[in-house]
Structure formats: structure tokens, C-alpha cells
Design an enzyme around this catalytic site. Structure first.
Site, PDB file in Angstrom:
ATOM      1  N   HIS A  18       0.820  -1.212   0.000  1.00 30.47           N
ATOM      2  CA  HIS A  18       0.000   0.000   0.000  1.00 30.47           C
ATOM      3  C   HIS A  18       0.855   1.263   0.000  1.00 30.47           C
ATOM      4  CE1 HIS A  18      -4.141  -1.407   0.100  1.00 30.47           C
ATOM      5  NE2 HIS A  18      -3.718  -2.434   0.810  1.00 30.47           N
TER       6      HIS A  18
ATOM      7  N   SER B 112     -12.268 -18.963 -22.289  1.00 31.84           N
ATOM      8  CA  SER B 112     -11.331 -19.267 -21.207  1.00 31.84           C
ATOM      9  C   SER B 112     -11.479 -20.710 -20.774  1.00 31.84           C
ATOM     10  CB  SER B 112     -11.574 -18.358 -20.005  1.00 31.84           C
ATOM     11  OG  SER B 112     -10.811 -18.846 -18.915  1.00 31.84           O
TER      12      SER B 112
ATOM     13  N   SER C 281      -4.039 -11.885 -10.932  1.00 33.41           N
ATOM     14  CA  SER C 281      -4.519 -12.539 -12.154  1.00 33.41           C
ATOM     15  C   SER C 281      -5.005 -11.481 -13.147  1.00 33.41           C
ATOM     16  CB  SER C 281      -5.608 -13.563 -11.849  1.00 33.41           C
ATOM     17  OG  SER C 281      -6.632 -12.984 -11.093  1.00 33.41           O
TER      18      SER C 281
ATOM     19  N   GLU D 293      -6.898  -0.698 -16.048  1.00 30.96           N
ATOM     20  CA  GLU D 293      -7.403  -1.062 -14.715  1.00 30.96           C
ATOM     21  C   GLU D 293      -8.057   0.159 -14.052  1.00 30.96           C
ATOM     22  OE1 GLU D 293      -6.372  -4.368 -13.375  1.00 30.96           O
ATOM     23  OE2 GLU D 293      -7.927  -3.994 -11.892  1.00 30.96           O
TER      24      GLU D 293
ATOM     25  N   ASP E 201       1.555  -4.000  -9.554  1.00 36.09           N
ATOM     26  CA  ASP E 201       1.208  -5.309 -10.099  1.00 36.09           C
ATOM     27  C   ASP E 201       1.592  -5.412 -11.574  1.00 36.09           C
ATOM     28  OD1 ASP E 201       0.140  -5.530  -7.631  1.00 36.09           O
ATOM     29  OD2 ASP E 201      -1.954  -5.467  -8.269  1.00 36.09           O
TER      30      ASP E 201
HETATM   31  C1  GLA Z   1      -3.186  -4.010  -5.116  1.00 34.24           C
HETATM   32  C2  GLA Z   1      -2.889  -2.889  -6.115  1.00 34.24           C
HETATM   33  C3  GLA Z   1      -1.414  -2.470  -6.052  1.00 34.24           C
HETATM   34  C4  GLA Z   1      -0.976  -2.187  -4.623  1.00 34.24           C
HETATM   35  C5  GLA Z   1      -1.413  -3.304  -3.681  1.00 34.24           C
HETATM   36  C6  GLA Z   1      -1.157  -2.971  -2.237  1.00 34.24           C
HETATM   37  O1  GLA Z   1      -2.514  -5.169  -5.481  1.00 34.24           O
HETATM   38  O2  GLA Z   1      -3.206  -3.298  -7.426  1.00 34.24           O
HETATM   39  O3  GLA Z   1      -1.206  -1.355  -6.889  1.00 34.24           O
HETATM   40  O4  GLA Z   1      -1.451  -0.938  -4.184  1.00 34.24           O
HETATM   41  O5  GLA Z   1      -2.796  -3.610  -3.818  1.00 34.24           O
HETATM   42  O6  GLA Z   1       0.213  -2.866  -2.003  1.00 34.24           O
END
Ligand code: GLA
Length: 394
Positions: free
Chosen positions: A34, A67, A127, A160, A172
Site C-alpha cells: 500500500h 477461457s 490474475s 485497470e 502489479d
Molecule cells: C493491489 C494494487 C497495487 C498495490 C497493492 C497494495 O494489489 O493493485 O497497486 O497498491 O494492492 O500494495
């Protein structure tokens, strides 16, 4: 078992040589939670598990999605010119969003797309980022778009944020795009500078434990945490020369109490200490001091539980049970929280006992059963060679 290429042909017919196969991994975050939307440092790594996409261009303007993970849904047909988010379309919103975002770069034709993923869905192992990256990497390659890896990562994050509507940071997508075999990625989320940190765990392994808890309100709680951080930053900017919360040091925290509400103070304390903890943890890893690295993981969990308040009963039970086992070096929740998975480092010779004991304790203290994955750290998004694609069985 079929190769992914023959499974594609069974579904869509045609010739094997026209099909290309791409892969994007899932990710686990080792520490730095976070803070990727607060200008902090994070340490994720890509996993060997991920999403495979077998793809072929069509001559008309339809996109057919299939899928292997949701065979009951059959083929889903969407006109390439009418790509809008629809909740009932589930996972297809991610590849739809990617095609939509790339629309000005692509010819007006459609695709047959066959997906297969071996990441547990909704477990917080990215995912969705994996589906986004595998799709955009495929389009970039098929049409020679020439987009850099960083552009693919940013484009996926935009999908996203804007198409899917989750206000996530860049961690991510970055980990999925830039992952590297046996290395973690230390990413500065403000500058996007990064370096690889070798993960030489010797006789230890990364064990991911899935709470199997549905993450009901995770998205709204996630957005709410971001808003609190933004509100705190606005107040603190008046007293400090900062543009990100992670520009503060834990020394500075002594002076911010009177400027913030109690809730804001707790959130800021997590953000600032987690950023410092991540940099410290990387130093320990580079010195091969796995025990100290594990301690930082435990501290990270406490901070996420008490100050950022994104843990939950199930995650806490898993972390506490893990820490009671012989051979556990450190354990923490990973990803957004409120369910999903924990990440633990365990000595290989104790993994079997670890699984048995933690599973027993978890089902005794919650109404759920945990799943365990001893994972390997893999590479980032890529195209499979023809022989690899033909050999990959699903
Ligand atoms: C999710 C979000 C990331 C990050 C995490 C927490 O995975 O997609 O961008 O903020 O939460 O670290």
C-alpha cells in the site's frame, strides 16, 4: 491433456501454424504494501504461474473470447467497435479494455483469443494484471506496434484505472511486465526506477497461503485508503516540502500529529515506516540475512493490521499460525488485503509440517480451508517459442 495450441484449434478450428501463444505471470509482493500510490518502494516478484493466451487474427471485426477456466461460459463474441465495460462480462473486461485502449493503433479486425490461467482467481496474486499484460504484449507483437515494456505496463494500469474502475497503483502491472527469473524487483513507484534483487533463498522457499476468503468490499476499501492518504498529503504539504507521503521520514512523524486526524496519522505512519522497512529489508536480503528480512516481513504485517487496517481475521490467523511453526522466517499478508493470500518464507525441510499444522489451525479458527503453494520466482511477460507452445499442456 491437450497442448494449448490444439485446444485452441478444437475450439476455433483452423491451422496450428497460425496460432501464437503468449504468457504473463502472476506476482507476489514480498514487502512494501500500500505504498505504490504514495511514492514508495515495493519489492514484488513474478511467479512461474500465470496466464497463457493463444491468439489469431480474424478477417472480420469480431473478437471471440474463450477461457479454459470458465468453459461453461463458452465463446463470448464481442464486436471490436463496441468495447464497453460490463460487470456481467467478468474477466473479459480486462482484454476488452486493452483492445479498447489500443484502438487507434490497431487495424479494424478482430481476434480469436483462448485464455488459460493457473493463478487462483481473486486471491490477490494479480490474475487481472496478468490478463492485461498478456493481451497487450500479444497485440504489440502481432502488429509490431513498437511499444516499450514500460509503455505496456502503463497502458495496462490505465485500463485497470479507467476501463475496469479500480484505482490501483503500478506495482502489479510492473512486476508482471518486468519480472525476472529468481529475482525480485525493487521498484521506486515515484520515479519508476527499479533494480533487480537476486532471491537466493538457499534451503528456504516462498510459500503462499490462500485464505480462500472472498474479498467482498476490497475495491471500495482500497479506494477509501487512497483518499485518506491524499487528504493527509494535502494537509502535510502545507508544513513540509513534499509531493508524496513517502518523502517523509519516520523522524518527521514526530511533528505531524497535530496536523492530522487520528485515522490519517495511523495511515501515514504505516506508509512512512513501510517505505523505510522495505529499503531496510532489501539491504538485509543483499547481505544474505534472511532472518532479519523475515523480521521486517512480520513488522510489515503488524503495521498493515494495526495502522493501515487492511488485514482481517483470516489473514491474521494464517500469519500467527505460520510464526508458531519451526522453520518460518517471516510471514505477512500480501497484496491489497481483506482476504487473499499471505506470503511466508519457510525452511524447506519444515514445509510439509508447516502445511499440515497451519491447515489444521486455520480450519479450527475460521470456517474455511487454506490452500498452499510453494512457488518459484519466474520471468516476466513473453511469447512462447513454437516448440514451447506445442509442448505446453493444459
Ligand atoms: C493491489 C494494487 C497495487 C498495490 C497493492 C497494495 O494489489 O493493485 O497497486 O497498491 O494492492 O500494495
Amino acid at each position: 491433456m491437450n497442448s494449448i495450441v490444439s485446444a485452441f484449434i478444437n475450439e476455433f478450428s483452423g491451422k496450428e501454424e497460425d496460432v501464437r501463444v503468449f504468457f504473463a505471470p502472476g506476482r507476489v509482493n514480498l514487502i512494501g504494501e500500500h505504498i505504490d500510490y504514495n511514492g514508495g518502494h515495493v519489492l514484488p516478484c513474478a511467479l512461474e504461474i500465470g496466464t497463457y493466451l493463444a491468439i489469431r487474427e480474424r478477417s472480420d471485426s469480431n473478437i471471440f473470447f474463450y477461457s479454459e477456466n470458465f468453459p461453461e461460459a463458452g465463446q463470448i463474441k464481442i464486436d471490436r467497435h463496441h468495447l464497453v465495460k460490463d460487470k456481467k462480462d467478468g474477466w473479459t473486461n480486462y482484454p476488452k479494455g486493452i483492445v479498447h485502449e489500443c484502438r487507434d493503433l490497431l487495424p479494424a479486425t478482430g481476434y480469436d483469443m483462448y485464455f488459460y490461467g493457473d493463478i487462483p482467481n481473486g486471491a490477490g496474486l494479480s490474475s487481472s494484471a496478468s490478463i492485461e499484460l498478456v493481451t497487450v504484449h500479444a497485440l504489440n507483437t502481432l502488429h509490431h506496434l513498437g511499444l516499450s515494456k514500460l509503455e505496456l505496463v502503463k497502458l495496462s494500469q490505465r485500463v485497470e484505472n479507467q476501463f475496469v474502475g479500480v484505482n490501483c497503483g503500478i506495482m502489479d502491472q510492473f512486476a508482471v511486465g518486468f519480472g525476472s527469473l529468481d529475482q525480485a524487483v525493487l521498484l521506486n513507484s515515484e520515479t519508476l526506477d527499479f533494480k533487480y534483487v537476486p532471491l537466493d533463498l538457499g534451503t528456504y522457499s516462498i510459500v503462499i497461503v490462500n485464505t480462500n476468503k472472498k474479498r467482498g468490499l476490497a475495491d471500495s476499501a482500497y479506494n477509501e485508503r487512497r483518499e485518506t492518504c491524499e487528504a493527509a498529503l494535502e494537509k502535510l504539504k502545507k508544513a513540509f516540502p513534499i509531493t508524496e507521503l513517502c518523502h517523509l521520514s519516520s523522524e518527521d512523524l514526530k511533528q505531524v500529529g497535530s496536523l492530522l486526524t487520528d485515522k490519517e496519522m495511523k495511515r501515514v505512519r504505516h506508509v512512512v515506516t513501510e517505505n523505510e522497512r522495505t529499503l531496510d529489508a532489501v539491504k538485509r536480503l543483499e547481505e544474505n540475512d534472511l532472518i532479519s528480512f523475515g523480521e521486517r516481513m512480520n513488522q510489515s504485517h503488524q503495521s498493515l493490521r494495526d495502522d493501515y487496517e487492511v488485514s482481517c481475521h483470516e489473514l491474521d490467523v494464517l500469519v500467527e499460525a505460520a510464526n508458531r511453526q519451526k522453520g518460518t522466517v517471516g510471514a505477512r499478508m500480501t497484496g491489497a488485503g481483506f482476504g487473499g493470500c499471505t506470503v511466508t518464507i519457510v525452511e524447506d525441510q519444515h514445509i510439509e509440517a508447516f502445511k499440515t499444522n497451519v491447515a489444521k489451525e486455520y480450519s479450527r479458527l475460521t470456517s474455511l480451508e487454506a490452500d498452499f503453494y510453494t512457488v518459484k520466482v519466474g520471468g516476466g511477460t513473453r511469447e512462447l517459442t513454437k516448440p514451447e507452445a506445442l509442448a505446453f499442456k493444459i
